[in-house]
Design a protein around this motif. Structure first.
Motif, mmCIF file in Angstrom:
data_model
loop_
_atom_site.group_PDB
_atom_site.id
_atom_site.type_symbol
_atom_site.label_atom_id
_atom_site.label_comp_id
_atom_site.label_asym_id
_atom_site.label_seq_id
_atom_site.Cartn_x
_atom_site.Cartn_y
_atom_site.Cartn_z
ATOM 1 N N TRP A 1 26.876 30.304 -15.469
ATOM 2 C CA TRP A 1 26.884 29.246 -16.364
ATOM 3 C C TRP A 1 27.716 27.974 -16.273
ATOM 4 O O TRP A 1 27.939 27.177 -15.897
ATOM 5 C CB TRP A 1 25.725 29.033 -17.996
ATOM 6 C CG TRP A 1 25.095 27.684 -18.169
ATOM 7 C CD1 TRP A 1 25.738 27.127 -18.874
ATOM 8 C CD2 TRP A 1 24.872 26.507 -17.138
ATOM 9 N NE1 TRP A 1 25.404 25.398 -18.646
ATOM 10 C CE2 TRP A 1 24.422 24.913 -17.592
ATOM 11 C CE3 TRP A 1 24.326 26.869 -16.064
ATOM 12 C CZ2 TRP A 1 23.927 24.654 -17.623
ATOM 13 C CZ3 TRP A 1 22.944 25.716 -15.820
ATOM 14 C CH2 TRP A 1 23.285 24.643 -15.904
ATOM 15 N N CYS B 1 16.312 17.936 -3.863
ATOM 16 C CA CYS B 1 17.052 19.306 -4.040
ATOM 17 C C CYS B 1 16.579 20.970 -5.061
ATOM 18 O O CYS B 1 17.143 21.909 -5.054
ATOM 19 C CB CYS B 1 18.571 18.691 -4.373
ATOM 20 S SG CYS B 1 18.776 18.566 -5.973
ATOM 21 N N PHE B 2 15.971 20.532 -6.041
ATOM 22 C CA PHE B 2 15.491 21.419 -6.649
ATOM 23 C C PHE B 2 16.509 21.786 -8.407
ATOM 24 O O PHE B 2 16.308 22.324 -8.690
ATOM 25 C CB PHE B 2 14.741 22.866 -6.440
ATOM 26 C CG PHE B 2 14.036 22.458 -5.318
ATOM 27 C CD1 PHE B 2 12.381 22.061 -6.151
ATOM 28 C CD2 PHE B 2 13.630 22.250 -3.978
ATOM 29 C CE1 PHE B 2 11.439 21.123 -5.937
ATOM 30 C CE2 PHE B 2 12.707 21.842 -3.487
ATOM 31 C CZ PHE B 2 11.321 20.879 -3.794
ATOM 32 N N THR B 3 17.755 21.212 -8.024
ATOM 33 C CA THR B 3 18.524 22.010 -8.886
ATOM 34 C C THR B 3 18.185 21.376 -10.334
ATOM 35 O O THR B 3 18.526 22.216 -11.420
ATOM 36 C CB THR B 3 20.286 20.775 -8.662
ATOM 37 O OG1 THR B 3 20.107 20.287 -7.391
ATOM 38 C CG2 THR B 3 21.366 21.205 -9.880
ATOM 39 N N MET C 1 14.738 22.347 -11.814
ATOM 40 C CA MET C 1 14.194 23.224 -12.140
ATOM 41 C C MET C 1 15.537 24.402 -12.003
ATOM 42 O O MET C 1 15.227 25.370 -12.643
ATOM 43 C CB MET C 1 12.842 23.358 -10.401
ATOM 44 C CG MET C 1 12.477 22.839 -10.485
ATOM 45 S SD MET C 1 10.773 22.833 -9.150
ATOM 46 C CE MET C 1 10.005 24.367 -10.207
ATOM 47 N N LEU C 2 16.479 24.307 -11.013
ATOM 48 C CA LEU C 2 17.379 25.960 -11.296
ATOM 49 C C LEU C 2 18.076 25.481 -12.464
ATOM 50 O O LEU C 2 18.080 26.961 -12.678
ATOM 51 C CB LEU C 2 18.530 25.580 -9.928
ATOM 52 C CG LEU C 2 17.377 25.342 -8.518
ATOM 53 C CD1 LEU C 2 18.841 25.248 -7.515
ATOM 54 C CD2 LEU C 2 17.287 27.595 -7.937
ATOM 55 N N THR C 3 18.287 24.635 -12.541
ATOM 56 C CA THR C 3 19.232 24.404 -14.053
ATOM 57 C C THR C 3 18.489 24.684 -15.293
ATOM 58 O O THR C 3 18.247 25.048 -16.059
ATOM 59 C CB THR C 3 19.697 23.303 -14.296
ATOM 60 O OG1 THR C 3 19.148 22.125 -14.088
ATOM 61 C CG2 THR C 3 21.043 23.414 -13.099
ATOM 62 N N TYR D 1 28.755 28.169 -12.911
ATOM 63 C CA TYR D 1 27.939 27.134 -11.884
ATOM 64 C C TYR D 1 28.140 25.207 -12.234
ATOM 65 O O TYR D 1 28.123 24.226 -11.502
ATOM 66 C CB TYR D 1 26.028 27.286 -12.443
ATOM 67 C CG TYR D 1 25.341 26.364 -11.553
ATOM 68 C CD1 TYR D 1 25.305 27.078 -10.645
ATOM 69 C CD2 TYR D 1 24.725 24.606 -11.897
ATOM 70 C CE1 TYR D 1 24.114 26.157 -9.548
ATOM 71 C CE2 TYR D 1 24.578 23.870 -11.809
ATOM 72 C CZ TYR D 1 23.910 24.674 -10.688
ATOM 73 O OH TYR D 1 23.185 23.414 -9.853
ATOM 74 N N ALA E 1 17.435 16.270 0.702
ATOM 75 C CA ALA E 1 18.453 17.615 0.701
ATOM 76 C C ALA E 1 17.509 18.824 0.331
ATOM 77 O O ALA E 1 16.498 19.501 0.975
ATOM 78 C CB ALA E 1 19.140 17.628 -0.709
ATOM 79 N N CYS E 2 18.963 20.097 1.130
ATOM 80 C CA CYS E 2 18.322 21.868 0.797
ATOM 81 C C CYS E 2 18.556 22.287 -0.612
ATOM 82 O O CYS E 2 18.949 20.623 -1.391
ATOM 83 C CB CYS E 2 18.921 22.538 2.260
ATOM 84 S SG CYS E 2 19.477 21.802 3.947
ATOM 85 N N VAL E 3 17.608 23.029 -0.114
ATOM 86 C CA VAL E 3 17.337 23.725 -1.898
ATOM 87 C C VAL E 3 18.733 23.862 -2.109
ATOM 88 O O VAL E 3 19.177 24.856 -1.739
ATOM 89 C CB VAL E 3 16.202 24.919 -1.904
ATOM 90 C CG1 VAL E 3 16.478 25.402 -3.010
ATOM 91 C CG2 VAL E 3 15.019 24.165 -1.365
ATOM 92 N N GLY E 4 18.349 22.888 -3.186
ATOM 93 C CA GLY E 4 19.440 23.842 -4.361
ATOM 94 C C GLY E 4 21.145 22.779 -3.886
ATOM 95 O O GLY E 4 22.215 23.272 -4.004
ATOM 96 N N CYS E 5 21.374 21.834 -2.798
ATOM 97 C CA CYS E 5 22.924 20.704 -2.594
ATOM 98 C C CYS E 5 22.386 19.412 -2.863
ATOM 99 O O CYS E 5 21.255 18.615 -3.026
ATOM 100 C CB CYS E 5 22.158 20.418 -1.162
ATOM 101 S SG CYS E 5 23.246 19.468 -0.891
ATOM 102 N N PRO E 6 23.439 19.405 -4.364
ATOM 103 C CA PRO E 6 22.937 17.921 -5.150
ATOM 104 C C PRO E 6 23.787 16.411 -3.954
ATOM 105 O O PRO E 6 23.703 15.723 -4.308
ATOM 106 C CB PRO E 6 24.319 18.560 -6.317
ATOM 107 C CG PRO E 6 25.465 19.122 -5.613
ATOM 108 C CD PRO E 6 23.985 20.127 -4.942
#
Lengths: 135, 604
Positions: free
Chosen positions: B216, A16-18, A20-22, B219, B284-289
């Motif tokens: 932040w 999910c790359f969370t 890296m994003l964070t 988010y 997961a898709c990018v950015g999906c927890p």
């Protein structure tokens, strides 16, 4: 107690790359995950497994700091290094020296991206792939 | 660009020329479908056929793409060769993230390549590449070839078509990053008609956070909601396939071409059954927890002698299990995965393909067609015949399979059997025979998808059946989703993102939108879709439902045909009222929109 980031649960990674994003958001004030210190990637397409490339937090001998010609990388208590950007000339020698490839480079600021072991990535990992180990 | 003025890349495949436009006028439309429908409306030709070279394909990302949890979707708007009207499809994966990082809010593709081609879109270049040798290859191979040929390590997106798209199957799909798809309405055929085999998108554009504390805080709040909500946990645990069991128990799981809505072998193909025997991984898709993508593995014997096996893994979801499982009477998870794999290789919409095979099976049983047409003795529950038939559709084996490759509305208009051709306005049905909400929802939905307005969900939430209430709920949901799809969120997260949360997220990135803006954009976008559909000749009140919908009991019992048409008329009256309010000529709309720039602070 100082802590070191460990990517020891990557078998559970969802991609999910969370992390890296964070990391990029908190440490670089950037939306682009390419500014992240931790890097997650596949080993060749999405059918392959994910790997997490993180600073291993070397203690006694720190190859990245050893090759730094300007002393911009100093030892961090507990492991790893701390970057003094004002001393860095962007020679990228630290990148070559790190055998696990954990030093990323900020092409815009022309300085390496060094993991601070702050733990933001582990805190926002939804699948317990990353942990902070007390050392 | 994120938080900035909209930036659109125009690619003309005929001339291999590019144009980049900063489109301040699109800022007021938020993003996603809001800007995609406008770009499409500007560039399409209602008087020319859907697959004419000049027709545009528009891809767009949303105002919150990738930087907020579950904002993972890219919208594609095109002239559907399947229904002959609005083509609108959403895909997850990495495409939205890659487009954002390449620095584009939208990509508009027109023209036709002189020979098979793929394009590589990067923040610093667009390349037109020879794809002649790739023509005819399955989409799985294309991903690997492009990955090995093109620079762009790590976080790229590769979308590609299979043989079905090349051969003009009107429900050909586009595979996005191996496990996601622009599934419905035939974007694959639109790309194929343009000789466009694939598109890679890659970029590393830095995007500075303008107001870190605001971003932040927003988010963290959204992330917490996403990861602590029970609803999202459900999507991660068993995935969408969790719904097979409850929907079968409710008696609304379309089975054997909707001859019945209860599958006697339902428990053998439930989410639990897949998890126990086949699940090997979640993604997961990018950015999906959340990570709802479920990958299942099955074993295939490729040589009868000497115990020769290969293991194959494919993604599975509720709709695929319905279309290639219960709808065809297939009663094992391994067999369903084998059918999904075939559809994946050929590059076609699993839902339309399954429903088409369901019709063909019943048509053969009833003698509407013979084995001379079907070539194999199609029978409910017989996987191997279906595998052969899928290949026959993709390669247009004979005149019958060519017609079947244009959908059940078309094939039944040629051979008969329209009463049990399970489509609504030309699009094959989704996996919910819940009642009036699902049926009318798909009819009045702008793209005839169950996801336009979630009618199946409205049915399940109703205590008593009131058709006026259903029409109103459908209308409200249809419009609300135009706003969700401008952000563009995965609709699984629609309960996480209430209005206040959406506004907090938008404002934290510096967008000046208000609650009124969200409502306005939702309505404007819907009105634009209806304008486009009507220009293409769509008439809501001319939509006729196949008889079968009224012969198999739903949650609401047997549906009444006249009541369904009456409700459709009521919905259309609401649409007419709304469209009238947005009849302002485009020039004036642009003038009004440009009065309000996206930037909160004027640099001057």
């Amino acid at each position: 107690m100082p802590k070191i980031l460990r990517a020891d649960g990557m078998n559970k990674c969802l991609g999910c790359f969370t992390c890296m994003l964070t990391c990029a958001a908190v440490n670089k004030k950037e939306h682009s995950m390419f500014k992240s210190a931790i890097r997650v990637r596949t080993t060749g397409g999405l059918t392959s497994s994910f790997v997490g490339i993180v600073c291993l937090g070397c203690t006694d001998e720190r190859a990245c700091a050893e090759v730094c010609p300007t002393g911009a990388l100093r030892p961090r208590t507990g492991g790893g290094v701390i970057l003094s950007p004002e001393k860095c000339i962007g020679c990228k020698k630290c990148i070559d020296a790190c055998i696990v490839g954990a030093v990323n480079f900020d092409e815009d600021l022309h300085i390496p991206i060094i993991c601070k072991h702050c733990g933001i990535c582990a805190q926002f990992c939804p699948h317990q792939c990353l942990t902070m180990e007390e050392v | 660009m994120l938080g900035e003025d909209k930036r659109v890349l125009f690619i003309d495949l005929s001339s291999e020329k590019l144009r980049i436009e900063k489109r301040v006028d699109l800022n007021a439309s938020i993003g996603g479908i809001g800007i995609a429908i406008r770009l499409f409306e500007e560039n399409f030709h209602p008087d020319l056929p859907p697959l004419d070279d000049s027709q545009p394909i528009v891809f767009a990302v949303g105002a919150l793409t990738s930087v907020f949890p579950v904002m993972t979707k890219t919208v594609a708007v095109f002239y559907s060769p399947h229904t002959g009207e609005l083509g609108e499809s959403y895909a997850g994966g990495r495409l939205a993230f890659a487009m954002m990082q390449a620095g584009y809010d939208a990509i508009v593709i027109t023209g036709k390549a002189k020979r098979p081609m793929y394009i590589s879109v990067r923040s610093d270049n667009v390349s037109f590449r020879d794809a002649r040798a790739l023509w005819g290859l399955p989409s799985t191979v294309i991903g690997r070839v492009i990955r090995e040929r093109e620079p762009g390590p790590g976080k790229r997106s590769i979308i590609r078509i299979g043989p079905a798209g090349e051969n003009g199957v009107t429900y050909a799909s586009v595979c996005v990053d191996t496990y996601r798809h622009f599934g419905r309405l035939g974007l694959g055929a639109s790309m194929g008609a343009k000789n466009l085999k694939a598109m890679q998108v890659y970029g590393t554009t830095p995007i500075a956070i303008k107001d870190f504390p605001a971003y932040w805080n927003a988010y963290r709040a959204v992330y917490k909601k996403c990861t602590e909500t029970e609803l999202m946990q459900k999507y991660h645990d068993l995935g969408t396939s969790i719904n097979i069991e409850p929907l079968n128990s409710l008696g609304v799981l379309p089975t054997k071409n909707l001859k019945q809505a209860v599958f006697e072998h339902g428990e053998k193909i439930s989410g639990e059954a897949f998890a126990e025997s086949n699940l090997i991984r979640k993604m997961a898709c990018v950015g999906c927890p959340v990570g709802c993508i479920h990958i299942g593995q099955f074993r295939r014997e490729f040589d009868k002698e000497g115990h020769e096996y290969e293991s194959i893994s494919v993604g599975y979801d509720y709709e695929l299990i319905f279309a290639l499982g219960s709808f065809l009477g297939i009663k094992s998870t391994d067999e369903i995965l084998a059918l999904i794999d075939e559809v994946e290789e050929l590059g076609m919409d699993a839902m339309s393909a399954g429903v088409a095979l369901g019709w063909a099976t019943e048509a053969l049983q009833k003698g509407v067609i013979t084995e001379k047409e079907t070539l194999v003795p199609l029978k409910f529950g017989d996987k191997d015949n279906y595998l052969a038939a899928l290949r026959s559709i993709a390669c247009r084996e004979n005149a019958f399979y060519e017609a079947l490759g244009k959908g059940v509305a078309h094939v039944s208009s040629v051979y008969g059997g329209a009463d049990f051709a399970m489509h609504i306005a030309g699009n094959e049905m989704a996996g919910y025979h819940t009642g009036y909400g699902a049926l009318i929802g798909m009819s009045v939905g702008a793209r005839h998808s169950h996801l336009c307005n979630g009618g199946y969900s409205i049915d399940q939430g109703l205590k008593t059946v009131d058709l006026d209430v259903i029409a109103q709920k459908l209308f409200q949901e249809e419009i609300d989703r135009c706003m969700f799809n401008s952000l563009i969120m995965c609709l699984f997260a629609r309960k996480v993102y209430d209005r206040a949360t959406i506004l907090m997220a938008l404002q934290s990135l510096g967008y000046p939108y208000t609650d009124e803006d969200l409502s306005r954009v939702a309505e404007e976008t819907y009105a634009a879709k209806i304008r486009v559909k009507r220009a293409m000749g769509f008439d809501q009140e001319a939509v006729r439902f196949p008889k079968r919908f009224f012969e198999t009991p739903s949650m609401h019992g047997l549906l009444d045909e006249e009541a369904a048409y009456e409700t459709q008329r009521k919905f259309n009256a609401m649409t007419n009222d709304l469209v009238k309010r947005y009849e302002t000529p485009p020039a004036e709309q642009v003038a009004a929109a440009t009065k309000k720039p996206a930037k909160a602070v004027d640099p001057a």
